[in-house]
Design an enzyme around this catalytic site. Sequence first.
Site, PDB file in Angstrom:
ATOM      1  N   ASN A  38      -9.694 -13.544 122.913  1.00  0.00           N
ATOM      2  CA  ASN A  38      -8.236 -14.313 121.784  1.00  0.00           C
ATOM      3  C   ASN A  38      -8.888 -15.726 122.533  1.00  0.00           C
ATOM      4  O   ASN A  38      -8.373 -16.134 123.169  1.00  0.00           O
ATOM      5  CB  ASN A  38      -7.291 -13.595 122.547  1.00  0.00           C
ATOM      6  CG  ASN A  38      -6.784 -11.985 122.228  1.00  0.00           C
ATOM      7  OD1 ASN A  38      -7.887 -11.640 121.858  1.00  0.00           O
ATOM      8  ND2 ASN A  38      -5.731 -11.780 122.432  1.00  0.00           N
ATOM      9  N   GLU A  54      -5.002  -9.985 127.880  1.00  0.00           N
ATOM     10  CA  GLU A  54      -4.842 -11.614 128.346  1.00  0.00           C
ATOM     11  C   GLU A  54      -3.953 -11.207 129.669  1.00  0.00           C
ATOM     12  O   GLU A  54      -2.716 -12.579 129.698  1.00  0.00           O
ATOM     13  CB  GLU A  54      -3.760 -12.221 127.763  1.00  0.00           C
ATOM     14  CG  GLU A  54      -4.041 -12.168 125.635  1.00  0.00           C
ATOM     15  CD  GLU A  54      -3.785 -13.086 124.948  1.00  0.00           C
ATOM     16  OE1 GLU A  54      -2.717 -13.383 124.789  1.00  0.00           O
ATOM     17  OE2 GLU A  54      -3.754 -13.188 123.865  1.00  0.00           O
ATOM     18  N   ARG A  87      -6.668  -2.770 115.653  1.00  0.00           N
ATOM     19  CA  ARG A  87      -6.171  -2.623 117.061  1.00  0.00           C
ATOM     20  C   ARG A  87      -4.396  -2.784 117.584  1.00  0.00           C
ATOM     21  O   ARG A  87      -3.831  -3.492 117.176  1.00  0.00           O
ATOM     22  CB  ARG A  87      -6.935  -4.378 117.808  1.00  0.00           C
ATOM     23  CG  ARG A  87      -6.422  -4.906 119.257  1.00  0.00           C
ATOM     24  CD  ARG A  87      -6.842  -5.668 119.714  1.00  0.00           C
ATOM     25  NE  ARG A  87      -6.544  -6.062 121.057  1.00  0.00           N
ATOM     26  CZ  ARG A  87      -6.244  -6.631 121.487  1.00  0.00           C
ATOM     27  NH1 ARG A  87      -5.433  -8.069 120.752  1.00  0.00           N
ATOM     28  NH2 ARG A  87      -5.524  -7.127 122.681  1.00  0.00           N
ATOM     29  N   TYR A 102      -6.890 -19.139 119.760  1.00  0.00           N
ATOM     30  CA  TYR A 102      -5.990 -19.718 119.564  1.00  0.00           C
ATOM     31  C   TYR A 102      -6.088 -21.216 118.780  1.00  0.00           C
ATOM     32  O   TYR A 102      -6.161 -21.925 118.082  1.00  0.00           O
ATOM     33  CB  TYR A 102      -4.272 -19.437 118.885  1.00  0.00           C
ATOM     34  CG  TYR A 102      -4.276 -18.059 119.256  1.00  0.00           C
ATOM     35  CD1 TYR A 102      -3.756 -18.114 117.853  1.00  0.00           C
ATOM     36  CD2 TYR A 102      -4.271 -16.870 119.913  1.00  0.00           C
ATOM     37  CE1 TYR A 102      -3.477 -16.485 117.411  1.00  0.00           C
ATOM     38  CE2 TYR A 102      -4.323 -15.300 120.130  1.00  0.00           C
ATOM     39  CZ  TYR A 102      -3.905 -15.362 118.460  1.00  0.00           C
ATOM     40  OH  TYR A 102      -3.267 -14.090 118.048  1.00  0.00           O
ATOM     41  N   HIS A 114      -0.622  -4.506 126.873  1.00  0.00           N
ATOM     42  CA  HIS A 114       0.097  -5.223 126.290  1.00  0.00           C
ATOM     43  C   HIS A 114       1.377  -5.745 126.430  1.00  0.00           C
ATOM     44  O   HIS A 114       2.512  -5.794 125.781  1.00  0.00           O
ATOM     45  CB  HIS A 114       0.523  -5.322 124.599  1.00  0.00           C
ATOM     46  CG  HIS A 114      -0.021  -6.599 124.239  1.00  0.00           C
ATOM     47  ND1 HIS A 114      -1.147  -6.761 123.149  1.00  0.00           N
ATOM     48  CD2 HIS A 114       0.939  -7.714 123.973  1.00  0.00           C
ATOM     49  CE1 HIS A 114      -1.250  -7.969 122.149  1.00  0.00           C
ATOM     50  NE2 HIS A 114      -0.544  -8.460 122.977  1.00  0.00           N
ATOM     51  N   GLU A 119      -8.222 -11.349 119.120  1.00  0.00           N
ATOM     52  CA  GLU A 119      -6.994 -11.553 118.231  1.00  0.00           C
ATOM     53  C   GLU A 119      -7.147 -13.519 118.071  1.00  0.00           C
ATOM     54  O   GLU A 119      -8.536 -14.192 118.324  1.00  0.00           O
ATOM     55  CB  GLU A 119      -6.078 -12.341 119.245  1.00  0.00           C
ATOM     56  CG  GLU A 119      -4.934 -10.930 118.935  1.00  0.00           C
ATOM     57  CD  GLU A 119      -3.699 -11.112 120.540  1.00  0.00           C
ATOM     58  OE1 GLU A 119      -3.773 -11.940 120.477  1.00  0.00           O
ATOM     59  OE2 GLU A 119      -3.783 -10.551 120.679  1.00  0.00           O
TER      60      GLU A 119
HETATM   61  C1  FCB Z   1      -1.329 -13.647 121.921  1.00  0.00           C
HETATM   62  C2  FCB Z   1      -0.511 -12.360 122.197  1.00  0.00           C
HETATM   63  C3  FCB Z   1      -0.406 -12.041 121.205  1.00  0.00           C
HETATM   64  C4  FCB Z   1       0.939 -12.679 120.112  1.00  0.00           C
HETATM   65  C5  FCB Z   1      -0.433 -14.144 119.688  1.00  0.00           C
HETATM   66  C6  FCB Z   1      -0.003 -14.784 118.727  1.00  0.00           C
HETATM   67  O1  FCB Z   1      -0.822 -14.344 123.196  1.00  0.00           O
HETATM   68  O2  FCB Z   1      -1.651 -11.376 122.952  1.00  0.00           O
HETATM   69  O3  FCB Z   1       0.463 -11.098 121.264  1.00  0.00           O
HETATM   70  O4  FCB Z   1       1.840 -13.102 120.257  1.00  0.00           O
HETATM   71  O5  FCB Z   1      -0.434 -14.607 121.228  1.00  0.00           O
END
Ligand code: FCB
Length: 443
Positions: free
Chosen positions: A297, A171, A83, A299, A126, A353
Amino acid sequence: MTAKLSLPQSSKMLSKDFVYGVATASFQIEGGASKRLPCIWDTFCDTPNKVVDGSNGQTACDHFHLWKEDIALIDSLGVDAYRLSISWPRVITKEGKLNPEGVQFYTNILESLKSRNIKAFVTLYHWDLPQYLEDEGGWLNRNTAYKFRDYVELISTAFGDLVHSYATLNEPFCSSFLGYEVGVHAPGKVGKEYGRKAAHHLLLAHGLAMQVLAKTSPNTKNGIVLNFTPCYSETDSAADKQAAAFADDYFNQWYIQPIYEGKYPDIINKLPIAHRPDIVEGDMEIISQPTDYLGVNFYTRAIYRYDDKEYFFQIEPPEPRTDIGWEIYPQAFTDLLVSLNEKYSLPPIYITENGASIDDVIVAGKVEDVRRFNYYQQHLNAVNDAIEKGVVVHGYFAWSLMDNFEWAEGYLKRFGIVYVDYDTQIRTIKQSGYAYKALISNR
Ligand code: FCB
């Protein structure tokens, strides 16, 4: 380290059809800045006190010059897909024409991927908006959505059949909220009257681009990448629960509901008129074009308590955390996927992600990133749990292929499964990278 990333034997994620990939973004890795027009992140980096280490994207990982080696590196990891994102200011001139040199850079990469049988997942935006468009108002200017549509039409036609999948935006929450409401990302505008307006134009840009792609690129899988930070309440009190629900609508549902239901969350009616987006008749139909997939995405999560002025207040994330301060809470990943699946009628999901920032050290040519390995193990299991609960997930991308420019954190935060020495540009596969490779090749 002998540990192996593992999944239950019956897991659908062990099927050869499940797509494993690595992800990057143009501004974060390319460098080669003199060969493109300036973008909003160049300007932001040049503004004092915006990026923690005062760095910029002029060289980054020098992928602009090292792309051949980097594609070989990606291939050596055995992944099914890569990607990457296209830098709009590299491929389009101020006059709105294709820049042949910029297009060639990406065509070379796409051809190399194709020859190695690696699927190209191309993100069209992006965050690196051409600066000349920001000078005309950027995402606060409705016309930017139409400029995006024109760019998408030109570039998707130029790429022909080299691409497997397009994502219109990465995002939009970050572009609009972080960039135009709280100003911690480029272009650094601050004001509640800006965030929702920028978001609406980004979503409009997405819808217009989906219409274009249906014509120029009907054979690729076309969709969008959204980020989600699931919202939890600090206590079971009604007030805290309401605060978390409001935050969820404001940060998460705000970006997905328009796409799959053609409307904003009801909290729109609680916002002052001046903070609401400018919606023109027909916009919501454009925004809610069907998508072939949804990119998710993930985290971390966030915890909220009630606040009488702002509706919600985010408390400090508890331990354990990664080095960027984000709580490690994999259960939120399963909960998120299950809840999205219940709420909306969704196309297949790709995890576009997921990954961890760890303060890696390289010792005798090795990076023993045990904490990142553990993060991946826990989060792969979390995705698998969601699949077992009926969520349709077709792929997973590690963020990131290699350490890179982490936006407002500069080069201080490392997310790669490959270590980058920024002085020498030498890449070293970390233990998590070897473990990821083993998982993929042992299917
Ligand atoms: C996301 C972004 C990516 C990277 C990660 C840690 O928000 O899409 O570019 O910075 O976080």
